[in-house]
Motif scaffolding. Sequence first.
Motif, mmCIF file in Angstrom:
data_model
loop_
_atom_site.group_PDB
_atom_site.id
_atom_site.type_symbol
_atom_site.label_atom_id
_atom_site.label_comp_id
_atom_site.label_asym_id
_atom_site.label_seq_id
_atom_site.Cartn_x
_atom_site.Cartn_y
_atom_site.Cartn_z
ATOM 1 N N LEU A 91 -50.705 2.509 41.447
ATOM 2 C CA LEU A 91 -49.367 2.730 40.882
ATOM 3 C C LEU A 91 -48.491 3.229 42.019
ATOM 4 C CD1 LEU A 91 -50.583 4.474 37.626
ATOM 5 C CD2 LEU A 91 -49.498 2.228 37.748
ATOM 6 N N ALA A 92 -47.500 2.416 42.409
ATOM 7 C CA ALA A 92 -46.674 2.761 43.559
ATOM 8 C C ALA A 92 -45.955 4.085 43.328
ATOM 9 C CB ALA A 92 -45.657 1.648 43.813
ATOM 10 N N PHE A 93 -46.051 4.971 44.281
ATOM 11 C CA PHE A 93 -45.428 6.303 44.291
ATOM 12 C C PHE A 93 -46.207 7.341 43.474
ATOM 13 C CE2 PHE A 93 -41.924 3.189 44.638
ATOM 14 C CZ PHE A 93 -41.572 3.433 45.954
ATOM 15 N N ALA A 94 -47.350 6.934 42.865
ATOM 16 C CA ALA A 94 -48.189 7.955 42.217
ATOM 17 C C ALA A 94 -48.679 8.879 43.327
ATOM 18 C CB ALA A 94 -49.360 7.308 41.500
ATOM 19 N N PRO A 95 -48.602 10.194 43.117
ATOM 20 C CA PRO A 95 -48.966 11.111 44.203
ATOM 21 C C PRO A 95 -50.472 11.105 44.477
ATOM 22 C CG PRO A 95 -48.519 12.333 42.198
ATOM 23 C CD PRO A 95 -48.204 10.895 41.903
ATOM 24 N N PHE B 43 -33.957 3.644 39.742
ATOM 25 C CA PHE B 43 -33.893 2.354 40.420
ATOM 26 C C PHE B 43 -33.469 2.546 41.877
ATOM 27 C CE2 PHE B 43 -32.437 0.710 36.063
ATOM 28 C CZ PHE B 43 -33.745 0.524 35.669
ATOM 29 N N GLY B 44 -33.813 1.562 42.680
ATOM 30 C CA GLY B 44 -33.311 1.533 44.053
ATOM 31 C C GLY B 44 -34.112 2.412 44.991
ATOM 32 N N ASP B 45 -33.656 2.413 46.268
ATOM 33 C CA ASP B 45 -34.336 3.212 47.282
ATOM 34 C C ASP B 45 -34.152 4.689 46.962
ATOM 35 O OD1 ASP B 45 -35.651 3.553 49.921
ATOM 36 O OD2 ASP B 45 -33.751 4.546 50.366
ATOM 37 N N TYR C 170 -26.139 -15.449 40.875
ATOM 38 C CA TYR C 170 -27.352 -15.970 40.249
ATOM 39 C C TYR C 170 -28.515 -15.464 41.103
ATOM 40 C CZ TYR C 170 -30.429 -19.544 38.132
ATOM 41 O OH TYR C 170 -31.430 -20.202 37.457
ATOM 42 N N GLY C 171 -29.373 -14.643 40.533
ATOM 43 C CA GLY C 171 -30.392 -14.043 41.391
ATOM 44 C C GLY C 171 -31.752 -13.884 40.743
ATOM 45 N N ASN C 172 -32.734 -13.672 41.617
ATOM 46 C CA ASN C 172 -34.103 -13.407 41.170
ATOM 47 C C ASN C 172 -34.793 -12.599 42.260
ATOM 48 O OD1 ASN C 172 -36.499 -13.457 39.777
ATOM 49 N ND2 ASN C 172 -37.100 -15.481 40.484
ATOM 50 N N HIS C 173 -35.763 -11.782 41.883
ATOM 51 C CA HIS C 173 -36.528 -11.124 42.946
ATOM 52 C C HIS C 173 -37.559 -12.082 43.518
ATOM 53 C CE1 HIS C 173 -40.402 -9.898 40.849
ATOM 54 N NE2 HIS C 173 -39.662 -10.013 39.774
ATOM 55 N N GLY D 230 -35.458 -8.451 47.447
ATOM 56 C CA GLY D 230 -36.739 -7.910 47.921
ATOM 57 C C GLY D 230 -37.128 -6.658 47.150
ATOM 58 N N ALA D 231 -38.433 -6.365 47.170
ATOM 59 C CA ALA D 231 -38.983 -5.089 46.673
ATOM 60 C C ALA D 231 -38.549 -4.710 45.254
ATOM 61 C CB ALA D 231 -38.633 -3.956 47.651
ATOM 62 N N GLU D 232 -38.500 -5.714 44.367
ATOM 63 C CA GLU D 232 -38.129 -5.421 42.975
ATOM 64 C C GLU D 232 -39.236 -4.675 42.254
ATOM 65 O OE1 GLU D 232 -38.106 -6.422 38.566
ATOM 66 O OE2 GLU D 232 -39.612 -6.786 40.089
ATOM 67 N N GLU D 233 -40.481 -5.084 42.533
ATOM 68 C CA GLU D 233 -41.601 -4.483 41.787
ATOM 69 C C GLU D 233 -41.704 -2.979 42.029
ATOM 70 O OE1 GLU D 233 -42.948 -5.965 39.529
ATOM 71 O OE2 GLU D 233 -43.169 -8.102 39.941
ATOM 72 N N PHE D 234 -41.132 -2.509 43.127
ATOM 73 C CA PHE D 234 -41.172 -1.075 43.433
ATOM 74 C C PHE D 234 -40.018 -0.322 42.764
ATOM 75 C CE2 PHE D 234 -43.780 -3.072 46.584
ATOM 76 C CZ PHE D 234 -44.759 -2.154 46.893
ATOM 77 N N GLY D 235 -39.279 -1.004 41.890
ATOM 78 C CA GLY D 235 -38.196 -0.335 41.160
ATOM 79 C C GLY D 235 -36.822 -0.905 41.498
ATOM 80 N N LEU D 236 -36.667 -2.238 41.373
ATOM 81 C CA LEU D 236 -35.364 -2.924 41.549
ATOM 82 C C LEU D 236 -34.670 -2.512 42.846
ATOM 83 C CD1 LEU D 236 -33.873 -2.574 37.939
ATOM 84 C CD2 LEU D 236 -35.431 -4.317 38.776
#
Length: 464
Positions: free
Chosen positions: A155-159, A256-258, A367-370, A416-422
């Motif tokens: 789980l990304a970012f799980a400590p 969301f986001g960085d 018109y977009g997609n990750h 890019g990097a949508e799966e890590f939180g849009l």
Amino acid sequence: MNWWKVVGICFGAVGILAIGLLIGHFGISTDTEPKWVKDLAQDLDENFIKQFMNEVNNENIKENLRILSKKPHVATSEADEELVQLLLSRWNDLNTGLDEAKEERYKVYLSFPDEKTPNNVRVLSPEGNVTFQSREREVQITDDQKDPNIIQPFLAFAPNGTVKGKLVYANEGKISDFQYLANTTNLNGTIAIVRYGGTGRVNKAINAAKFGVIGVIIYTDPKDINDGKSDPMDTYNNSWYMPPSGVERGSFKVNFGDQLTPYYPAKEFTYRIPESEIQGLSHIPAQPIGFEDARTLICELDGPDAPDNWQGALGCRYKVGPGFRSALNFYFSEVQVNVYNNRTIRSSANVMGLIRGAVEPDRYILYGNHRDSWVHGAIDPSSGTAVMLEITRILGTKLKSGKWRPRRTIIFGSWGAEEFGLIGSTEFAEDYYSKLRDRTVAYINVDCSVFGEFNKNPDFSDPV
Ligand SMILES: [Zn+2]
């Protein structure tokens, strides 16, 4: 004034009005619209739409999908970068490309599992022996699962951390679920196993910590996604249901986001907040497992029966714990969650493609997609990109022939990097906020473009 004069004026006025109406009705021909009106309406030409639809080639979409999903392409990986180049070459093609295509990079904060020290969940006997360990990788059912670049379940970012305690089953990890358990059980120092659903992924751990739980295990119950089917004969590759060792990976954060550059694009020079100030993360370790491993843990739990609406399809009566039943393998055992994720800053690209508008170039249709996926991403997101590339090929061909240009500017985005939180799309919006706010007419998002009714008897002889 004489009365007949008044009547005369009234008749005269009515007559003039009637003539005016008749001129208005018959006098303005629709054939004499000024050119700008026709220009504005050109995209509503039904012939254009018919022509466009006739040019859509499903073989191209199939080939696009094959290329896009050939390799696992998690954000910023080598395979993700190869897809950046693929999109650039398609959109810059001299005959089928767009007016302009470019990559835009951001330095974003990501999280990956440690390849050398995989995360796991263990059962430890009172003597400290490991009597069970969750799978560190899925069972390799087909050849494409043998790719060493498949990212391990995490789980990304799980400590990070190693925590140990008695196991409880907490349904979907909602506040109300923990409240229910806390009425009869002291949850301090326990490990909670929860199923996906009901609330956001990271909320399960944030909620758990409020009740003194020190670690969380998440699994996908076959009741929720497989029509209750859990037997290998009923799951992939005998059907399209998730196999027993399959694990849902995901981002474990609220915002969301960085996360180091909230509200600002994550450029090289952007100020970054300290990691300790990031909001919306879990502070207790968490790890996802497959339902095969979840069955081993849940079906040996002690304690009262879980309520009926907490029961799943693992083939046993779910109990809530805490701890395991006597006379079974794990009596007196505790559960340990081991997480070794690495948080790191990487360069992630959005690929942007542009067709300039002929009449209103400062009005944008987006018109977009990750582009990134956790594993091969054949459905999420490549099915959407496979279609997007066919659309840009057709529009690009028309554009390059010199006979067509849309009324408004069309902007295509491959985030890019949508799966890590849009992350990619959020950075784009933060980067161009004022222009997007003033000029955007519509944004069309595509991701999974195939999703249908469950087919009870799927034919897997010719998987596409
Ligand atoms: Zn997606």
